[in-house]
Enzyme design. Structure first.
Site, PDB file in Angstrom:
ATOM      1  N   VAL A  26     -11.581  -2.124   4.684  1.00  0.00           N
ATOM      2  CA  VAL A  26     -12.818  -2.149   4.850  1.00  0.00           C
ATOM      3  C   VAL A  26     -13.402  -1.054   5.404  1.00  0.00           C
ATOM      4  O   VAL A  26     -12.455  -0.256   6.232  1.00  0.00           O
ATOM      5  CB  VAL A  26     -13.193  -3.214   6.108  1.00  0.00           C
ATOM      6  CG1 VAL A  26     -14.656  -3.253   6.462  1.00  0.00           C
ATOM      7  CG2 VAL A  26     -12.831  -4.448   5.591  1.00  0.00           C
TER       8      VAL A  26
ATOM      9  N   TYR B 228      -3.265 -10.141  10.088  1.00  0.00           N
ATOM     10  CA  TYR B 228      -3.229 -11.033   8.925  1.00  0.00           C
ATOM     11  C   TYR B 228      -2.858 -12.273   9.421  1.00  0.00           C
ATOM     12  O   TYR B 228      -2.803 -13.562   8.783  1.00  0.00           O
ATOM     13  CB  TYR B 228      -2.199 -10.584   7.922  1.00  0.00           C
ATOM     14  CG  TYR B 228      -2.851  -9.632   7.235  1.00  0.00           C
ATOM     15  CD1 TYR B 228      -4.032  -9.556   6.130  1.00  0.00           C
ATOM     16  CD2 TYR B 228      -2.666  -8.108   7.261  1.00  0.00           C
ATOM     17  CE1 TYR B 228      -4.470  -8.738   5.600  1.00  0.00           C
ATOM     18  CE2 TYR B 228      -3.209  -7.098   6.702  1.00  0.00           C
ATOM     19  CZ  TYR B 228      -4.074  -7.395   5.796  1.00  0.00           C
ATOM     20  OH  TYR B 228      -4.710  -6.308   5.240  1.00  0.00           O
TER      21      TYR B 228
ATOM     22  N   PHE C  63       4.017  -2.699  -2.322  1.00  0.00           N
ATOM     23  CA  PHE C  63       3.229  -2.884  -3.818  1.00  0.00           C
ATOM     24  C   PHE C  63       1.550  -2.882  -3.392  1.00  0.00           C
ATOM     25  O   PHE C  63       1.240  -2.949  -2.025  1.00  0.00           O
ATOM     26  CB  PHE C  63       3.213  -4.462  -4.253  1.00  0.00           C
ATOM     27  CG  PHE C  63       3.429  -5.610  -3.323  1.00  0.00           C
ATOM     28  CD1 PHE C  63       2.044  -6.126  -2.911  1.00  0.00           C
ATOM     29  CD2 PHE C  63       4.542  -6.041  -2.776  1.00  0.00           C
ATOM     30  CE1 PHE C  63       2.172  -7.188  -2.353  1.00  0.00           C
ATOM     31  CE2 PHE C  63       4.464  -6.983  -2.022  1.00  0.00           C
ATOM     32  CZ  PHE C  63       3.215  -7.787  -1.597  1.00  0.00           C
TER      33      PHE C  63
END
Length: 409
Positions: A84, A123, A409
């Site tokens: 963001v 998270y 990743f």
């Protein structure tokens, strides 16, 4: 100010990616890195948050399969490239992107979402739990020796250009990727990530080097590394910076580590990402001089509790009813009965008294077998409603090898 979420169009990719890089500090990538990520990225799984013609938020997902306890490879959304813009923080942009993404993952039938977190505190509120950890070490090889198992001297080592043996090393990785929970099944193209060698990632060392271990002409292990020369008044003080080690058996593993410990003009081996139970630890003469550190790596989200719990096996028989709370994905909230053992499992909704009460975050943390439910209960994050249920479930959820994510990743 209102932002709009859009699936990434190829025409917008440069703007989208520039916003991502700026959010991570604005450091440009090498052309090789950019080309690789352009090739691997699935545009139809990427979302941009747009404020007019400005891309102020990004997220994406890779279509992965991840190994779970028991060896099954389970579909999982590899959440990636989350950002963001600093100018648009605290406006709900990340929450809206996470909401859209998890709805899409559910629609695709993937029971899991996985990610590596730049800041792990972000998270948990979206139901992700830290499920694997990695071991780092800085080993003083001038004072630490190895005990070598039988058969090590039968392994032949040779240098090879990383590209020249890439296919054989990738085949070896494919054989070992089912051996640990948390390992990703690499599809074509992902083998290039292990060979990516921008100077910014060398820690001041040499270009990537490779040594392979052979037995009867077959490659049974390999290591990739950089050499970082250094000198002081007493002489050479170089370091071996290890990127990868993979081997099929103890002798090949020991042969590679013996090589790394004995590289001329070096006195340190640095390794940044190994499993918590990596075997070299049990061969060293002095673990205190190995500078061990542990940190979180893979964060797991159970998108479909029932399907996820059925996808793995359990190292001891289990029959337990979970009362699961999932505020962000309310379709998971409720009571679930899990029955399973080493051969398989079933899990479905029930209208029965619960044995354990927990949030989906704690269930996700325990899912790969690396975080014990008993530890979470001792921390007050799992409530035991039936005496003995914590011990039963914690034993069943465990893994005989530590879960591990070999690369990001």
């Amino acid at each position: 100010m209102r932002t709009e979420l859009k699936v990434l169009r190829p025409a917008d990719r440069d703007t989208w990616y520039s916003g991502l890089l700026l959010a991570f500090g604005g450091t440009p990538e090498s052309p090789e890195e950019r080309e690789l990520w352009d090739t691997l990225t699935e545009n139809d799984r990427c979302i941009g948050a747009w404020d007019g013609d400005l891309c102020v938020g990004t997220t994406g997902a890779f279509s992965f399969h991840v190994t779970v306890p028991g060896g099954a490879r389970v579909p999982a959304a590899g959440v990636t490239m989350v950002s963001v813009a600093a100018t648009h923080r605290r406006r709900g942009i990340l929450t809206s992107m996470m909401r859209r993404q998890l709805d899409d993952v559910r629609a695709l039938g993937e029971p899991l979402a996985i990610l590596t977190a730049s800041e792990p505190a972000i998270y948990g509120r979206f139901g992700y739990g830290g499920a694997t950890r990695q071991l780092s070490a800085e080993i003083d090889t001038s004072r630490v020796t190895l005990t070598i198992p039988a058969g090590t001297d039968d392994v032949r080592l040779r240098f090879a250009a990383p590209q020249d043996v890439a296919e054989q090393c990738e085949a070896l990785y494919a054989r070992t990727s089912g051996s640990r929970p948390g390992m990703i099944v690499r599809t074509p193209g992902w083998e290039r990530l292990a060979l990516l060698d921008p100077p910014s990632e060398r820690e001041g060392g040499s270009p990537l080097q490779c040594v392979v271990a052979e037995r009867d002409g077959d490659i049974v292990g390999y290591t990739r590394f950089h050499i970082k020369p250094a000198w002081d008044a007493a002489g050479p003080r170089g370091a071996v910076v290890v990127k990868h080690v993979d081997a099929l058996d103890p002798a090949a593993h020991a042969a590679l580590w013996r090589f790394l410990f004995g590289v001329d003009l070096t006195s340190t081996v640095r390794v940044r990402n190994r499993p918590l139970d990596d075997p070299w630890q049990y061969l060293v003469s002095d673990i205190r001089r190995c500078g061990l550190q542990v940190r979180d790596v893979l964060h797991v989200r159970l998108v479909d509790v029932g399907a996820a719990l059925e996808a793995r096996t359990y190292q001891a028989p289990v029959d337990v009813v979970f009362d699961v709370v999932d505020d962000f994905c309310p379709w998971n909230t409720g009571t679930w009965r899990l029955t399973g053992d080493a051969k398989g499992a079933s899990c479905g909704r029930v209208d029965e008294p619960a044995d354990l009460a927990l949030s989906v975050k704690e269930l996700a943390a325990a899912y790969l077998g690396g975080t014990p439910l008993s530890g979470l209960a001792a921390a007050g994050l799992v409530r035991e409603l039936r005496q003995g249920a914590v011990a039963e479930a914690s034993l069943a959820f465990g893994s005989d090898v530590a879960p591990w994510l070999p690369h990001g990743f």
